[in-house]
Design a protein around this motif. Structure first.
Motif, PDB file in Angstrom:
ATOM      1  N   THR A 403       0.833  -1.206   0.000  1.00 60.84           N
ATOM      2  CA  THR A 403       0.000   0.000   0.000  1.00 60.84           C
ATOM      3  C   THR A 403       0.865   1.253   0.000  1.00 60.84           C
ATOM      4  OG1 THR A 403      -1.539  -1.218   1.406  1.00 60.84           O
ATOM      5  CG2 THR A 403      -1.919   1.154   1.196  1.00 60.84           C
ATOM      6  N   VAL A 404       0.442   2.222  -0.790  1.00 57.61           N
ATOM      7  CA  VAL A 404       1.066   3.543  -0.765  1.00 57.61           C
ATOM      8  C   VAL A 404      -0.025   4.553  -0.424  1.00 57.61           C
ATOM      9  CG1 VAL A 404       2.227   5.333  -2.134  1.00 57.61           C
ATOM     10  CG2 VAL A 404       2.748   2.910  -2.547  1.00 57.61           C
ATOM     11  N   LEU A 405       0.286   5.453   0.511  1.00 52.51           N
ATOM     12  CA  LEU A 405      -0.652   6.535   0.847  1.00 52.51           C
ATOM     13  C   LEU A 405       0.042   7.854   0.533  1.00 52.51           C
ATOM     14  CD1 LEU A 405      -1.683   5.244   4.406  1.00 52.51           C
ATOM     15  CD2 LEU A 405      -2.764   4.679   2.221  1.00 52.51           C
ATOM     16  N   THR A 406      -0.703   8.808  -0.014  1.00 51.13           N
ATOM     17  CA  THR A 406      -0.064  10.080  -0.387  1.00 51.13           C
ATOM     18  C   THR A 406      -0.796  11.276   0.240  1.00 51.13           C
ATOM     19  OG1 THR A 406      -1.389  10.195  -2.400  1.00 51.13           O
ATOM     20  CG2 THR A 406       0.748   9.165  -2.602  1.00 51.13           C
ATOM     21  N   LEU A 436       3.786   1.876  11.628  1.00 56.28           N
ATOM     22  CA  LEU A 436       2.552   1.354  12.240  1.00 56.28           C
ATOM     23  C   LEU A 436       1.604   0.760  11.207  1.00 56.28           C
ATOM     24  CD1 LEU A 436       1.721   4.139  14.877  1.00 56.28           C
ATOM     25  CD2 LEU A 436       2.646   1.846  15.291  1.00 56.28           C
ATOM     26  N   SER A 437       1.579   1.348  10.027  1.00 58.54           N
ATOM     27  CA  SER A 437       0.591   0.908   9.027  1.00 58.54           C
ATOM     28  C   SER A 437       1.180  -0.078   8.026  1.00 58.54           C
ATOM     29  CB  SER A 437       0.050   2.125   8.271  1.00 58.54           C
ATOM     30  OG  SER A 437       1.094   2.744   7.552  1.00 58.54           O
ATOM     31  N   ARG A 438       2.475  -0.332   8.154  1.00 63.70           N
ATOM     32  CA  ARG A 438       3.215  -1.187   7.217  1.00 63.70           C
ATOM     33  C   ARG A 438       2.941  -0.777   5.770  1.00 63.70           C
ATOM     34  NH1 ARG A 438       1.547  -6.663   9.410  1.00 63.70           N
ATOM     35  NH2 ARG A 438       1.901  -6.359  11.638  1.00 63.70           N
ATOM     36  N   SER A 439       2.885   0.520   5.545  1.00 60.29           N
ATOM     37  CA  SER A 439       2.634   1.057   4.210  1.00 60.29           C
ATOM     38  C   SER A 439       3.711   2.081   3.877  1.00 60.29           C
ATOM     39  CB  SER A 439       1.284   1.784   4.181  1.00 60.29           C
ATOM     40  OG  SER A 439       0.270   0.911   4.597  1.00 60.29           O
ATOM     41  N   VAL A 440       3.876   2.321   2.594  1.00 62.43           N
ATOM     42  CA  VAL A 440       4.749   3.425   2.198  1.00 62.43           C
ATOM     43  C   VAL A 440       3.905   4.697   2.275  1.00 62.43           C
ATOM     44  CG1 VAL A 440       5.990   4.455   0.252  1.00 62.43           C
ATOM     45  CG2 VAL A 440       6.239   2.011   0.749  1.00 62.43           C
ATOM     46  N   LEU A 494       9.436  -0.256  -3.285  1.00 64.22           N
ATOM     47  CA  LEU A 494       8.287   0.593  -3.605  1.00 64.22           C
ATOM     48  C   LEU A 494       8.546   2.060  -3.261  1.00 64.22           C
ATOM     49  CD1 LEU A 494       5.407   0.477  -4.654  1.00 64.22           C
ATOM     50  CD2 LEU A 494       4.632  -0.094  -2.347  1.00 64.22           C
ATOM     51  N   GLU A 495       9.228   2.305  -2.135  1.00 64.72           N
ATOM     52  CA  GLU A 495       9.470   3.695  -1.742  1.00 64.72           C
ATOM     53  C   GLU A 495      10.350   4.417  -2.769  1.00 64.72           C
ATOM     54  OE1 GLU A 495      10.269   1.073  -0.013  1.00 64.72           O
ATOM     55  OE2 GLU A 495      12.406   1.090   0.500  1.00 64.72           O
ATOM     56  N   ALA A 496      11.221   3.663  -3.444  1.00 61.48           N
ATOM     57  CA  ALA A 496      12.078   4.284  -4.470  1.00 61.48           C
ATOM     58  C   ALA A 496      11.213   4.757  -5.644  1.00 61.48           C
ATOM     59  CB  ALA A 496      13.121   3.283  -4.953  1.00 61.48           C
ATOM     60  N   ILE A 497      10.224   3.965  -5.988  1.00 59.02           N
ATOM     61  CA  ILE A 497       9.349   4.321  -7.108  1.00 59.02           C
ATOM     62  C   ILE A 497       8.490   5.531  -6.736  1.00 59.02           C
ATOM     63  CG2 ILE A 497       7.465   3.448  -8.562  1.00 59.02           C
ATOM     64  CD1 ILE A 497       8.723   0.622  -7.958  1.00 59.02           C
TER      65      ILE A 497
END
Ligand SMILES: NC(=O)C1=CN([C@@H]2O[C@H](COP(=O)(O)OP(=O)(O)OC[C@H]3O[C@@H](n4cnc5c(N)ncnc54)[C@H](O)[C@@H]3O)[C@@H](O)[C@H]2O)[C@@H](O)CC1
Ligand SMILES: [K+]
Length: 539
Positions: A403-406, A436-440, A494-497
């Motif tokens: 998951t990615v949140l922006t 905590l959310s295990r998301s980027v 994913l964080e690099a993208i």
């Protein structure tokens, strides 16, 4: 990393005050004399100042000298400029100085350079150099020093701060009581974290790094390799742009993105997100929008497969209607529940889903459907508002895909009320939320920060206030989704993208603002300038 040259590597490093002190400690322990290092650093500062502010136009220079080694730097610069013909006036509010700083003060006095206790004596100067405090500042400015800084901030001559504007917290960029409002700051050795936090930016002015040759081995031994904090430079971002394409390929090998967006009320958000996705170069773009705006979206994005969805009377995507039961799940949701890449290269699966721009908060069911998907997803705008209503962390911990949140800061507060308590330290806050959310999590701002659940934070060092405008975020969502969907990037973290998308987006804003002014960067223009950035970056 090793293949990059020193300057490129140094520009990617970010340190806290504590880390800088530890790195400095290693250098001194290894035998480098403190005085020699100060002389070297101040020599570089002097050269930089002479280039920027030649003596012929800036003869009279005021130097603010504090008690520590920041003051020592200031005194060496003052001495060198004096010997080059500048007229120097020194404001020294505290008479008790560190030993080395005291030596330099005594020598400056012997040269005949005047010292003052009151800053008013520097009023007529053409240029001010701020050597009051650097990364050794431990408490708020107060008393007569605070008053002097307040007065200085009302004057109009340029101010160059050495290392940091005095009064700014090295790590958070927080103003401790009051801070010098610099025209320009010469950051010494390595970028301090405060330069990448929104709250200090108004004080830093133009920032420049003075590389004084800290050995790389000392940096890596303190920060680790790779370090947790990374400044996303052009060199970093270019590694993750999906260029060049292989000579033989087909559209599904370049990725398939499903973009779920728009409502009758916010149809423009869908178009802008589509334009962002288009610019990513993704091979196939499918868009799920309310039926009533389908034709409008198609007219702007003829290459996209636009799926018209059933909608509420207000025009938000609605999966609860009778019409939705047979139609939409088949076209949209069925594909979501296949693992990404399970049928690689075929039209059956989406490589990624981007969801949120312009949905309105009524489109809850489709967001829940997206959260159940196994492929990587990016949520923005109303996708985030709905997620916050569903209670962010437990909802995300149930997800099987990435998951990615922006969020911007308002959305961040709604999503992560506990992590938001760490604000305005944006870096600490986003780090906690991601863990905590295990998301980027990409926390948008003047200096966007992207955190992964393992604690790394990628920081976007440049941007423009031109992007503070409705529509810029929609373009970013499409761009992030479009990059995430491209299989060629799937081997990268994913964080690099996500960071590459954020860097690309900021650079497009900067270029567009240069060409059209800060008032001329609407979402459509921004999407067009995305191509200009990439064109400029091709070898
Ligand atoms: N790290 C490095 O490798 C180098 C550092 N140098 C310089 O050294 C600086 C750090 O020097 P220092 O550690 O001496 O620290 P600073 O010069 O930043 O200031 C620390 C001094 O200020 C006092 N102080 C702190 N807060 C105060 C407040 N609110 N009001 C009044 N006094 C206050 C402290 O008691 C201490 O004496 C850097 O910013 C840089 O300019 C350079 O000289 C050479 C290389
Ligand atoms: K300073």
């Amino acid at each position: 990393m090793q293949s990059q040259n020193r300057r490129e590597l140094i520009e990617q490093v970010v340190v806290t005050a504590e880390q800088m002190r530890e790195i400095e400690g290693r250098i001194f322990e290894a035998g480098m004399p403190v005085a020699a290092l100060m002389e070297k650093v101040a020599g570089l500062i002097t050269r930089s100042i002479q280039g920027l502010y030649p003596c012929a136009e800036n003869r009279r220079v005021g130097v603010l000298v504090g008690p520590g080694h920041n003051g020592g730097d200031g005194l060496v610069v003052a001495r060198e400029l004096y010997l080059q013909g500048y007229e120097i006036h020194i404001y020294r509010p505290l008479s008790k100085l560190k030993e080395l700083t005291d030596y330099h003060a005594r020598y400056a006095v012997s040269l005949g350079i005047p010292f003052y206790d009151e800053i008013e004596a520097l009023y007529e100067c053409d240029l001010i150099i701020d050597g009051l405090f650097g990364f050794g500042l431990t408490r708020s400015l107060s008393g007569s020093i605070a008053e002097a800084v307040e007065l200085l901030n009302q004057w109009s001559q340029p101010v160059v701060s050495i290392d940091l504007p005095s009064g700014l917290h090295t790590d958070t960029g927080e103003v401790l009581g009051i801070a010098v409002r610099a025209t320009r700051t010469l950051c010494l050795g390595l970028w301090k974290l405060g330069f990448l936090q929104d709250q200090g930016l108004d004080y830093i002015g133009e920032a420049q790094l003075i590389d004084f040759g800290i050995p790389l081995k000392d940096i890596w031994s303190i920060l680790g390799e790779p370090p947790d904090l990374l400044r996303v430079t052009e060199t970093v971002a270019k590694q993750f742009l999906p260029l060049p394409r292989p000579k033989v390929t087909h559209k599904y090998q370049q990725g398939h993105l499903l973009l779920i967006c728009g409502s009758k009320q916010y149809s423009g958000a869908a178009i802008l997100a589509g334009l962002g996705a288009r610019a990513s170069g993704v091979g196939m773009l499918s868009m799920a929008v309310p039926e009533s705006i389908k034709l409008l979206v198609v007219s702007h994005l003829p290459e996209a497969v636009v799926i018209g969805c059933p909608e509420t009377t207000a025009g938000a995507i609605d999966l609860r209607s009778r019409y939705a039961n047979g139609f939409l799940p088949e076209l949209v949701l069925e594909k979501l529940n296949q693992p990404s890449g399970s049928d690689s290269g075929s039209y059956h699966t989406y490589n990624a889903i981007a969801c949120g721009p312009g949905l309105t908060k009524d489109a809850k069911d489709i967001v829940q459907g997206v959260l159940a998907a196994q492929c990587p997803i990016v949520l923005d705008a109303d996708g985030l508002n709905i997620l916050a209503e569903l209670i962010t962390i437990p909802t995300l911990l149930k997800r099987r895909g990435q998951t990615v949140l922006t969020p911007h800061v308002g959305e961040f507060r709604r999503l992560f009320p506990d992590s938001a308590e760490l604000l305005p330290d944006r870096v600490k806050a986003v780090q906690k939320a991601s863990q905590l959310s295990r998301s980027v999590v990409l926390l948008k701002g003047a200096r966007s920060a992207i955190a992964n659940p393992r604690g790394s934070v990628w920081l976007i060092p440049e941007s423009t206030p031109a992007l503070a405008r409705g529509g810029s975020g929609d373009v970013l969502t499409g761009l992030v989704g479009g990059l995430m969907a491209q299989p060629v990037l799937s081997e990268h973290p994913l964080e690099a993208i996500v960071a590459t998308a954020a860097w690309w987006h900021a650079q497009a804003g900067i270029l567009a603002a240069q060409e059209r002014s800060e008032l001329g960067v609407d979402g459509g223009t921004l999407a067009e300038f995305l191509m200009v950035v990439v064109r400029g970056n091709r070898e």
